[in-house]
Design a protein around this motif. Structure first.
Motif, mmCIF file in Angstrom:
data_model
loop_
_atom_site.group_PDB
_atom_site.id
_atom_site.type_symbol
_atom_site.label_atom_id
_atom_site.label_comp_id
_atom_site.label_asym_id
_atom_site.label_seq_id
_atom_site.Cartn_x
_atom_site.Cartn_y
_atom_site.Cartn_z
ATOM 1 N N ARG A 118 0.823 -1.207 0.000
ATOM 2 C CA ARG A 118 0.000 0.000 0.000
ATOM 3 C C ARG A 118 0.859 1.260 0.000
ATOM 4 O O ARG A 118 0.504 2.262 -0.626
ATOM 5 N N THR A 124 -0.813 7.245 -1.154
ATOM 6 C CA THR A 124 -0.638 6.947 0.266
ATOM 7 C C THR A 124 0.647 7.569 0.820
ATOM 8 O O THR A 124 1.722 7.393 0.262
ATOM 9 N N ALA A 127 1.002 3.992 5.915
ATOM 10 C CA ALA A 127 0.065 2.878 6.063
ATOM 11 C C ALA A 127 0.410 2.126 7.351
ATOM 12 O O ALA A 127 1.586 1.963 7.669
ATOM 13 N N GLU A 151 -9.264 5.017 5.547
ATOM 14 C CA GLU A 151 -8.214 5.978 5.883
ATOM 15 C C GLU A 151 -8.313 6.346 7.361
ATOM 16 O O GLU A 151 -9.407 6.505 7.904
ATOM 17 N N ASP A 210 -3.455 5.093 5.392
ATOM 18 C CA ASP A 210 -4.363 3.965 5.223
ATOM 19 C C ASP A 210 -4.210 2.937 6.330
ATOM 20 O O ASP A 210 -3.087 2.672 6.806
#
Length: 257
Positions: A118, A124, A127, A151, A210
């Motif tokens: 991610r 992003t 994460a 999120e 995220d």
């Protein structure tokens, strides 16, 4: 991708296991906690390891030296244990791109690769691996809220009255933007520079963070009973893998030949 392991703590709650060693050198299933972290990070593709050390740092440095499993190790020194944001700033000069961060007192058997994947997505900025825990345990961790898109919208460190039971697990990926946020953090009520406050500053500045739900398990080794549980789970996993290997190693067993 560089990987940072925070391993400066004393581990007072782990006594007597930490009477003669720092927390990161407590063995779980025959290996120090830091070794478990290093192994997992190398598996995830780490090309350099950065260990933040503090209490009894010489024990760690003497044990690992300049490299582990062919991967170079850099050490930074957190002279006072003033929180995770404070610890993270000791590595700032060594980071110029996205990086992994793992708390050195965690054992993972989980989908960490999903977090790294991610981070590589353009939208992003950070994460985190997150986990739902029983409500009565949430106050032990950094608790977060998320929006319908997955999120993270809010993080609070070890709250007395948790707003949710979704907690950060001790594995993160960040861009270097986290360092600017850490510089802006003010001491908390615990007189520590909290990583949760730095994350909130990222959120307020419009950064996208995220949440990746945990698939598998992890244990935060905070007390001797946590170590015992981790050893039980690791032994159980090893036994399960051995059974699987035995069943698939000889096709004749399956076919009756």
């Amino acid at each position: 991708m560089k990987a940072v392991v925070l391993a400066a703590g004393k581990g007072t709650r782990l006594r007597p296991l930490t009477e003669d060693k720092p927390k990161g050198m407590v063995e779980v299933n025959g290996k120090p906690l830091i070794t478990h972290c290093f192994d997992k990070l190398i598996e995830l593709g780490a090309d350099e390891l950065i260990a933040v050390v503090g209490y009894m740092k010489e024990v760690i440095i003497d044990h690992y030296g300049d490299e582990y499993d062919g991967i170079p190790i850099t050490y930074t020194h957190q002279r006072e244990q003033r929180g995770l944001a404070h610890a993270l700033l000791t590595v700032e000069e060594y980071i110029d791109d996205d990086f992994m961060l793992m708390l050195g007192d965690n054992i993972f058997r989980a989908n960490l690769q999903d977090v790294v994947r991610r981070q590589h997505e353009d939208r992003t900025d950070a994460a985190f691996l997150v986990e739902e825990v029983p409500w009565e345990e949430a106050s032990r961790y950094g608790v977060c809220d998320t929006n319908p898109y997955g999120e993270i919208t809010d993080v609070v460190e070890k709250p007395e009255d948790p707003p949710s039971n979704l907690v950060m697990t001790g594995f993160y990926t960040f861009s270097p933007a986290i360092f600017h946020a850490c510089h802006l953090v003010q001491p908390s009520e615990r007189n520590e520079y909290e990583i949760s406050d730095a994350i909130d500053l990222l959120i307020q500045s419009g950064r996208t963070i995220d949440a990746i739900g945990l698939d598998g398990w992890r244990i935060d080794i905070g007390y001797p009973e946590d170590r015992e549980e981790a050893e039980r789970r690791l032994s159980s996993s090893a036994d399960s893998n051995a059974v699987t290997t035995t069943k698939t190693a000889d096709p004749a067993v399956e076919t009756g030949e």
